[in-house]
Write a protein that holds these residues in place. Structure first.
Motif, PDB file in Angstrom:
ATOM      1  N   VAL A   1       1.050  -1.029  -0.353  1.00  0.00           N
ATOM      2  CA  VAL A   1       0.283  -0.117  -0.182  1.00  0.00           C
ATOM      3  C   VAL A   1       0.746   0.974   0.206  1.00  0.00           C
ATOM      4  O   VAL A   1       1.655   1.237   1.223  1.00  0.00           O
ATOM      5  N   ILE A   2       0.968   2.252  -0.923  1.00  0.00           N
ATOM      6  CA  ILE A   2       1.444   3.226  -1.360  1.00  0.00           C
ATOM      7  C   ILE A   2       0.621   4.357  -0.573  1.00  0.00           C
ATOM      8  O   ILE A   2      -0.222   4.524  -1.145  1.00  0.00           O
ATOM      9  N   MET A   3       1.110   4.866   0.667  1.00  0.00           N
ATOM     10  CA  MET A   3      -0.421   5.380   0.819  1.00  0.00           C
ATOM     11  C   MET A   3       0.089   6.971   0.334  1.00  0.00           C
ATOM     12  O   MET A   3       1.295   7.171   0.744  1.00  0.00           O
ATOM     13  N   GLN A   4      -1.051   7.686   1.090  1.00  0.00           N
ATOM     14  CA  GLN A   4      -1.485   9.095   0.268  1.00  0.00           C
ATOM     15  C   GLN A   4      -1.465   9.847   1.490  1.00  0.00           C
ATOM     16  O   GLN A   4      -1.992   9.385   2.147  1.00  0.00           O
ATOM     17  N   PRO A   5      -1.140  10.923   1.052  1.00  0.00           N
ATOM     18  CA  PRO A   5      -1.828  12.359   2.084  1.00  0.00           C
ATOM     19  C   PRO A   5      -3.488  11.886   2.482  1.00  0.00           C
ATOM     20  O   PRO A   5      -3.574  11.804   2.080  1.00  0.00           O
ATOM     21  N   GLY A   6      -3.648  11.447   3.830  1.00  0.00           N
ATOM     22  CA  GLY A   6      -4.965  11.794   4.336  1.00  0.00           C
ATOM     23  C   GLY A   6      -5.757   9.841   4.186  1.00  0.00           C
ATOM     24  O   GLY A   6      -6.621   9.734   3.897  1.00  0.00           O
ATOM     25  N   ASP A   7      -4.370   9.101   4.242  1.00  0.00           N
ATOM     26  CA  ASP A   7      -5.123   7.333   4.134  1.00  0.00           C
ATOM     27  C   ASP A   7      -4.513   7.337   5.682  1.00  0.00           C
ATOM     28  O   ASP A   7      -3.992   7.908   6.009  1.00  0.00           O
ATOM     29  N   CYS A   8      -5.262   6.819   6.556  1.00  0.00           N
ATOM     30  CA  CYS A   8      -5.613   6.005   7.834  1.00  0.00           C
ATOM     31  C   CYS A   8      -4.863   4.002   7.378  1.00  0.00           C
ATOM     32  O   CYS A   8      -6.554   3.747   6.855  1.00  0.00           O
ATOM     33  N   ALA A   9      -4.367   3.795   7.538  1.00  0.00           N
ATOM     34  CA  ALA A   9      -4.232   2.191   7.537  1.00  0.00           C
ATOM     35  C   ALA A   9      -4.178   1.740   9.105  1.00  0.00           C
ATOM     36  O   ALA A   9      -4.090   1.823   9.989  1.00  0.00           O
ATOM     37  N   LEU A  10      -5.705   0.894   9.868  1.00  0.00           N
ATOM     38  CA  LEU A  10      -5.436   0.180  10.284  1.00  0.00           C
ATOM     39  C   LEU A  10      -5.435  -1.475  10.425  1.00  0.00           C
ATOM     40  O   LEU A  10      -5.767  -1.716   9.926  1.00  0.00           O
ATOM     41  N   LEU A  11      -4.856  -1.759  11.116  1.00  0.00           N
ATOM     42  CA  LEU A  11      -4.365  -3.244  11.269  1.00  0.00           C
ATOM     43  C   LEU A  11      -4.564  -4.142  12.522  1.00  0.00           C
ATOM     44  O   LEU A  11      -4.186  -3.063  13.336  1.00  0.00           O
ATOM     45  N   ASP A  12      -4.858  -5.326  12.060  1.00  0.00           N
ATOM     46  CA  ASP A  12      -4.877  -6.228  13.580  1.00  0.00           C
ATOM     47  C   ASP A  12      -4.014  -6.308  14.115  1.00  0.00           C
ATOM     48  O   ASP A  12      -3.155  -7.599  13.401  1.00  0.00           O
ATOM     49  N   ASN A  13      -3.597  -6.114  14.721  1.00  0.00           N
ATOM     50  CA  ASN A  13      -2.205  -6.449  15.385  1.00  0.00           C
ATOM     51  C   ASN A  13      -2.015  -7.754  15.493  1.00  0.00           C
ATOM     52  O   ASN A  13      -0.554  -8.243  15.895  1.00  0.00           O
ATOM     53  N   HIS A  14      -2.672  -8.718  16.095  1.00  0.00           N
ATOM     54  CA  HIS A  14      -2.443  -9.927  16.261  1.00  0.00           C
ATOM     55  C   HIS A  14      -2.424 -11.015  14.899  1.00  0.00           C
ATOM     56  O   HIS A  14      -2.079 -11.943  14.905  1.00  0.00           O
ATOM     57  N   VAL A  15      -3.229 -10.468  13.474  1.00  0.00           N
ATOM     58  CA  VAL A  15      -3.499 -10.947  12.888  1.00  0.00           C
ATOM     59  C   VAL A  15      -2.434  -9.971  11.499  1.00  0.00           C
ATOM     60  O   VAL A  15      -1.855 -11.600  10.798  1.00  0.00           O
ATOM     61  N   ALA A  16      -1.993  -8.995  11.250  1.00  0.00           N
ATOM     62  CA  ALA A  16      -1.313  -8.611  10.054  1.00  0.00           C
ATOM     63  C   ALA A  16      -0.072  -7.893  10.311  1.00  0.00           C
ATOM     64  O   ALA A  16       0.274  -6.819  11.186  1.00  0.00           O
ATOM     65  N   ALA A  17       0.954  -9.083   9.654  1.00  0.00           N
ATOM     66  CA  ALA A  17       2.627  -7.791  10.377  1.00  0.00           C
ATOM     67  C   ALA A  17       2.163  -6.786   9.334  1.00  0.00           C
ATOM     68  O   ALA A  17       1.880  -7.151   8.496  1.00  0.00           O
ATOM     69  N   HIS A  18       3.639  -6.443   9.398  1.00  0.00           N
ATOM     70  CA  HIS A  18       3.485  -4.512   8.707  1.00  0.00           C
ATOM     71  C   HIS A  18       5.368  -4.737   8.526  1.00  0.00           C
ATOM     72  O   HIS A  18       5.635  -5.432   9.374  1.00  0.00           O
ATOM     73  N   GLY A  19       5.538  -3.999   7.495  1.00  0.00           N
ATOM     74  CA  GLY A  19       6.817  -3.327   7.366  1.00  0.00           C
ATOM     75  C   GLY A  19       6.827  -2.289   6.361  1.00  0.00           C
ATOM     76  O   GLY A  19       5.770  -1.811   6.325  1.00  0.00           O
ATOM     77  N   ARG A  20       8.088  -1.952   5.255  1.00  0.00           N
ATOM     78  CA  ARG A  20       7.978  -0.573   4.494  1.00  0.00           C
ATOM     79  C   ARG A  20       9.153  -1.615   3.525  1.00  0.00           C
ATOM     80  O   ARG A  20      10.150  -1.768   3.755  1.00  0.00           O
ATOM     81  N   SER A  21       8.776  -0.231   2.763  1.00  0.00           N
ATOM     82  CA  SER A  21       9.845  -0.535   1.259  1.00  0.00           C
ATOM     83  C   SER A  21      10.809   0.313   1.824  1.00  0.00           C
ATOM     84  O   SER A  21      10.767   1.391   2.340  1.00  0.00           O
ATOM     85  N   ALA A  22      12.410   0.568   0.883  1.00  0.00           N
ATOM     86  CA  ALA A  22      13.376   1.495   1.277  1.00  0.00           C
ATOM     87  C   ALA A  22      12.610   2.743   0.764  1.00  0.00           C
ATOM     88  O   ALA A  22      12.490   2.786  -0.441  1.00  0.00           O
ATOM     89  N   PHE A  23      13.190   3.432   1.005  1.00  0.00           N
ATOM     90  CA  PHE A  23      13.244   5.106   0.154  1.00  0.00           C
ATOM     91  C   PHE A  23      14.453   5.805   0.286  1.00  0.00           C
ATOM     92  O   PHE A  23      14.863   5.801   1.706  1.00  0.00           O
ATOM     93  N   THR A  24      14.679   7.259   0.248  1.00  0.00           N
ATOM     94  CA  THR A  24      15.401   7.716  -0.032  1.00  0.00           C
ATOM     95  C   THR A  24      15.246   9.566   0.767  1.00  0.00           C
ATOM     96  O   THR A  24      14.752  10.142  -0.058  1.00  0.00           O
ATOM     97  N   PRO A  25      15.443   9.601   2.584  1.00  0.00           N
ATOM     98  CA  PRO A  25      14.869  11.265   2.841  1.00  0.00           C
ATOM     99  C   PRO A  25      16.270  11.878   2.164  1.00  0.00           C
ATOM    100  O   PRO A  25      17.144  11.902   1.981  1.00  0.00           O
ATOM    101  N   ARG A  26      15.277  12.997   1.574  1.00  0.00           N
ATOM    102  CA  ARG A  26      16.749  14.135   1.466  1.00  0.00           C
ATOM    103  C   ARG A  26      16.466  15.347   2.819  1.00  0.00           C
ATOM    104  O   ARG A  26      16.968  16.068   2.145  1.00  0.00           O
ATOM    105  N   TYR A  27      15.632  15.354   3.500  1.00  0.00           N
ATOM    106  CA  TYR A  27      15.990  15.945   4.399  1.00  0.00           C
ATOM    107  C   TYR A  27      15.503  17.349   4.689  1.00  0.00           C
ATOM    108  O   TYR A  27      15.934  18.323   4.255  1.00  0.00           O
ATOM    109  N   ASP A  28      14.674  17.842   3.654  1.00  0.00           N
ATOM    110  CA  ASP A  28      14.118  19.170   3.278  1.00  0.00           C
ATOM    111  C   ASP A  28      13.226  20.006   3.570  1.00  0.00           C
ATOM    112  O   ASP A  28      12.208  21.035   2.673  1.00  0.00           O
ATOM    113  N   GLY A  29      12.799  19.333   4.102  1.00  0.00           N
ATOM    114  CA  GLY A  29      11.182  19.352   4.809  1.00  0.00           C
ATOM    115  C   GLY A  29      10.025  18.841   3.814  1.00  0.00           C
ATOM    116  O   GLY A  29       8.888  19.276   4.316  1.00  0.00           O
TER     117      GLY A  29
END
Length: 319
Positions: free
Chosen positions: A253-281
């Motif tokens: 799920v590539i979340m968009q601004p205004g998205d809210c993902a709700l996860l059942d923490n006993h059923v769904a594991a989650h993770g994140r793919s890599a990205f490159t931050p720029r620290y530009d705000g």
């Protein structure tokens, strides 16, 4: 399988934001049982009662208001009393009770998930490397029942995906002997980095515990691919097989601004793919919150009216 998705109407978005901006100044205790607009409330309540096979629900189209830069001078923004914290309060209180942990982020109820300079390689919210499948706070006896992730900003390249995998889909790919092994109390889970930032001594891992438990047709999971280990060859083989199965059934799920993902923490594991931050705000920025269905009476007495679970040493004797 397509995960449940609820897109808010313009009216729902406005009403919810007005309530969020109000409740954030009073705290989650001010979030009444009917605080969410009816259609959203009923959907979230149904998810809380039965999270289904995927174990997650996506709300789309929430208002997020005016935002400061993600970072200023290398320091992350914190957004005190911002309406997005109120959104978390309203949703968490519909699922159960909003909580924090004394030994994680000083007990904060709403966490800012944003990359931090110098922490790119950390396997936690402040990093930007790939983060493999895990449930939240795998080491803890009082793990959250639900977690929520509200997207405020995407990464610059819009490639960072929230990766969600359900044990109820993964078990269909596992052999009976693997499932039997994963149900044995032979696994140990180390503390995540968010709980050990300020410690010099590594705490003993939690366990032994099973990785899968509950009914065969609706199992639950206690697993962190980075922190859950086994001392036996069969256990290690089973953990690898589970990780591969979770990868096979992953929902990206590539979340968009205004998205809210709700996860059942006993059923769904989650993770994140890599990205490159720029620290530009303008870097990726999520807000995270927890909800729990019930808290033991003895722990409630220790909390003394707060919503913060006491430090682990204080509650270890209960289990």
């Amino acid at each position: 399988m397509t995960a449940p998705l609820l897109e808010l109407t313009d009216q729902e978005r406005t009403v919810l934001w007005d309530r969020a901006e109000d409740v954030v100044h009073h705290g989650p205790q001010a979030a009444g049982a009917d605080a969410l607009p009816a259609r959203i409330r009923h959907t979230v309540q149904r998810f809380g009662e039965d999270s289904g096979k995927t174990g997650y629900l996506l709300l789309r189209g929430l208002e997020i208001g005016q935002l400061p830069p993600t970072h200023q001078g290398g320091h992350p923004a914190t957004l005190p009393h911002h309406g997005t914290a109120g959104l978390g309060m309203l949703i968490a209180e519909t699922l159960g009770t909003m909580i924090g942990y004394a030994d994680e982020k000083s007990g904060e109820l709403v966490h800012n998930v944003q990359p931090l300079p110098g922490e790119e390689q950390r396997i936690e919210g402040s990093g930007s490397v790939a983060f493999d499948f895990h449930i939240e706070n795998v080491h803890h006896a009082l793990r959250p029942d639900f977690i929520g992730l509200i997207c405020l900003r995407q990464d610059h390249d819009r490639v960072a995906a929230t990766r969600i995998s359900s044990c109820r889909e993964a078990v269909e790919l596992l052999k009976p002997e693997t499932l039997e092994t994963l149900r044995q109390c032979q696994f140990y889970s180390n503390y995540p980095g968010s709980f050990t930032r300020d410690t010099t001594v590594e705490p003993a891992p939690a366990g032994p515990h099973p990785v899968l438990f509950g009914n065969a047709d609706k199992p639950f999971m206690r697993f962190n691919s980075h922190n859950t280990v086994s001392l036996s060859k069969a256990g290690r083989t089973a953990l690898r097989a589970l990780a591969e199965a979770l990868e096979e059934v992953c929902h990206e799920v590539i979340m968009q601004p205004g998205d809210c993902a709700l996860l059942d923490n006993h059923v769904a594991a989650h993770g994140r793919s890599a990205f490159t931050p720029r620290y530009d705000g303008h870097d990726r920025w999520l807000r995270r919150f927890y909800a729990i269905k019930s808290i033991p009476r003895s722990v409630l007495h220790m909390m003394d009216g707060s919503r913060v679970i006491p430090p682990i040493p204080a509650i270890n004797g209960i289990w």
